[in-house]
Scaffold this motif. Structure first.
Motif, mmCIF file in Angstrom:
data_model
loop_
_atom_site.group_PDB
_atom_site.id
_atom_site.type_symbol
_atom_site.label_atom_id
_atom_site.label_comp_id
_atom_site.label_asym_id
_atom_site.label_seq_id
_atom_site.Cartn_x
_atom_site.Cartn_y
_atom_site.Cartn_z
ATOM 1 N N TRP A 148 89.211 7.907 -19.585
ATOM 2 C CA TRP A 148 88.489 7.804 -18.310
ATOM 3 C C TRP A 148 86.987 8.005 -18.535
ATOM 4 N N LEU A 149 86.653 8.996 -19.353
ATOM 5 C CA LEU A 149 85.245 9.235 -19.670
ATOM 6 C C LEU A 149 84.630 8.026 -20.358
ATOM 7 N N GLY A 150 85.403 7.411 -21.272
ATOM 8 C CA GLY A 150 84.904 6.229 -21.968
ATOM 9 C C GLY A 150 84.614 5.084 -21.022
ATOM 10 N N ILE A 151 85.506 4.856 -20.061
ATOM 11 C CA ILE A 151 85.299 3.773 -19.092
ATOM 12 C C ILE A 151 84.073 4.042 -18.228
ATOM 13 N N VAL A 152 83.904 5.312 -17.802
ATOM 14 C CA VAL A 152 82.733 5.664 -16.981
ATOM 15 C C VAL A 152 81.441 5.449 -17.760
ATOM 16 N N LEU A 153 81.391 5.924 -19.002
ATOM 17 C CA LEU A 153 80.193 5.748 -19.831
ATOM 18 C C LEU A 153 79.917 4.277 -20.098
ATOM 19 N N LEU A 154 80.983 3.533 -20.315
ATOM 20 C CA LEU A 154 80.845 2.097 -20.575
ATOM 21 C C LEU A 154 80.257 1.379 -19.365
ATOM 22 N N LEU A 155 80.787 1.707 -18.178
ATOM 23 C CA LEU A 155 80.284 1.070 -16.958
ATOM 24 C C LEU A 155 78.845 1.471 -16.663
ATOM 25 N N LEU A 156 78.512 2.750 -16.905
ATOM 26 C CA LEU A 156 77.173 3.240 -16.571
ATOM 27 C C LEU A 156 76.120 2.747 -17.561
ATOM 28 N N PHE A 157 76.322 3.051 -18.857
ATOM 29 C CA PHE A 157 75.281 2.753 -19.849
ATOM 30 C C PHE A 157 75.384 1.351 -20.437
ATOM 31 N N GLY A 158 76.589 0.761 -20.335
ATOM 32 C CA GLY A 158 76.742 -0.574 -20.883
ATOM 33 C C GLY A 158 76.574 -1.672 -19.856
ATOM 34 N N VAL A 159 77.241 -1.513 -18.703
ATOM 35 C CA VAL A 159 77.225 -2.570 -17.689
ATOM 36 C C VAL A 159 76.057 -2.410 -16.719
ATOM 37 N N LEU A 202 73.288 -0.112 -16.686
ATOM 38 C CA LEU A 202 71.948 0.057 -17.260
ATOM 39 C C LEU A 202 71.675 -0.912 -18.411
ATOM 40 N N GLY A 203 72.737 -1.361 -19.080
ATOM 41 C CA GLY A 203 72.554 -2.306 -20.179
ATOM 42 C C GLY A 203 71.873 -1.723 -21.394
ATOM 43 N N TRP A 204 71.928 -0.420 -21.569
ATOM 44 C CA TRP A 204 71.253 0.219 -22.697
ATOM 45 C C TRP A 204 72.018 0.068 -24.013
ATOM 46 N N LEU A 205 73.342 0.065 -23.913
ATOM 47 C CA LEU A 205 74.175 0.078 -25.114
ATOM 48 C C LEU A 205 75.253 -0.996 -25.033
#
Length: 317
Positions: free
Chosen positions: A150-161, A163-166
């Motif tokens: 769950w943490l991975g999905i949240v981080l993925l959505l926030l910083f990847g989708v 913000l587009g940082w990672l």
């Protein structure tokens, strides 16, 4: 001390060998107890009894279980884990090609955990009862409570989708491109290392608080030693039991990487294991389980040796 350390190492190795043998036999036996077995996987549900019998003879599946296991272990000791029944790929080749990826991911989670846990646990103990301590305790509670997928999905959505940082998925080896490798490992490493960081933070805080109450530190302070050096003395002793927790958590990180590899589409051993389960590739599955078990046993052995080396009570007994 070297002699005592060698004796302890031999003792632990003698325990590790039967553990690995027992696990390998259990996995080997369970694979052959699955309905249909490898022969049905290879030929499909429409295969005739005669075709299944022929394949079982060819693969040696008609032999007694102990004979099959002995043949398998002879090959394993020579580095041959067998051939995949699904894509006819050598299991050894498949594992060795994915192993570095999983080890890099595990190392990233381990590094993240230590970089967070050591300062957080130390600060929480030194600043006991303050807001710093409350932050450390809250992190220790939340870190072990939040599921890593769950943490991975949240981080993925926030910083990847958002913000587009990672990067949101994929993998680049740090050996090929260090900068890109770190970018691809950052989110999975944080996801994987958070639970371990929380556990080590709580453990370090508890041990350091206990150590800071010891009378010998008051004697050191009376000599005019700075608080920084006093804390250094306390940290050395507090870290002895913490080392055991850190080492065991490394083994759990290796297992936890399976889910993280699926969430972030990382082509490691975890993805290979999930694919083997989905396709009922039993030979690949038993090879992977044996490799994971071996790593876990080796890590625990290394932890035991480190603990023995650092703990004077065990060395002198």
């Amino acid at each position: 001390m070297a002699t005592r350390l060698q004796e302890y190492a031999v003792k632990r190795l003698l325990w590790a060998v039967p553990v690995l043998a027992l696990v390998s036999f259990i996995v080997f036996a369970l694979v052959r107890m699955v309905p249909g077995g490898p022969a049905l996987t290879m030929l499909g549900a429409d295969a005739s009894p005669e075709q299944l019998a022929a394949v079982r003879r060819e693969l040696g599946l008609n032999k007694p279980l102990l004979n099959q296991y002995a043949d398998y272990m002879v090959n394993v000791l020579q580095g041959d884990f067998g051939q995949s029944y699904v894509d006819n790929q050598a299991v050894t080749t498949a594992i060795t090609s994915r192993l570095p990826t999983t080890l890099f991911l595990t190392a990233a989670g381990f590094l993240v955990a230590l970089l967070v846990a050591i300062p957080a646990g130390t600060l929480s103990a030194v600043k006991r009862g303050t807001s710093w301590d409350s932050v450390g305790l809250t992190f220790g509670l939340l870190g072990v409570s939040i599921p890593n997928f769950w943490l991975g999905i949240v981080l993925l959505l926030l910083f990847g989708v958002q913000l587009g940082w990672l990067p949101v998925a994929g993998y680049v080896s740090p050996l090929d491109d260090p900068v890109a490798g770190i970018r691809y490992l950052l989110l999975p490493g944080i996801t994987l290392g958070t639970a371990m960081a929380a556990i080590v933070t709580r453990m370090l805080r508890s041990e350091l608080l206990e150590e800071l109450r010891q009378d010998y530190l008051d004697a050191i302070r009376m000599k005019g030693v700075s608080e920084t050096k006093v804390l250094t003395h306390a940290m050395k002793n507090a870290f002895i039991p913490v080392i055991t927790v850190i080492g065991m958590q490394f083994g759990y990180l290796l297992g936890g990487s399976i889910i993280i590899e699926v969430v972030f589409s990382i082509p490691g051993m975890g993805r290979l294991l999930i694919n083997a389960i989905n396709s009922r590739d039993y030979i690949m599955l038993q090879g992977l389980v044996l490799v994971y078990t071996t790593f876990f046993v080796v890590v625990n052995l290394a932890v035991d040796m480190t603990y023995f080396y650092l703990n004077p009570k065990l060395r002198d007994s």
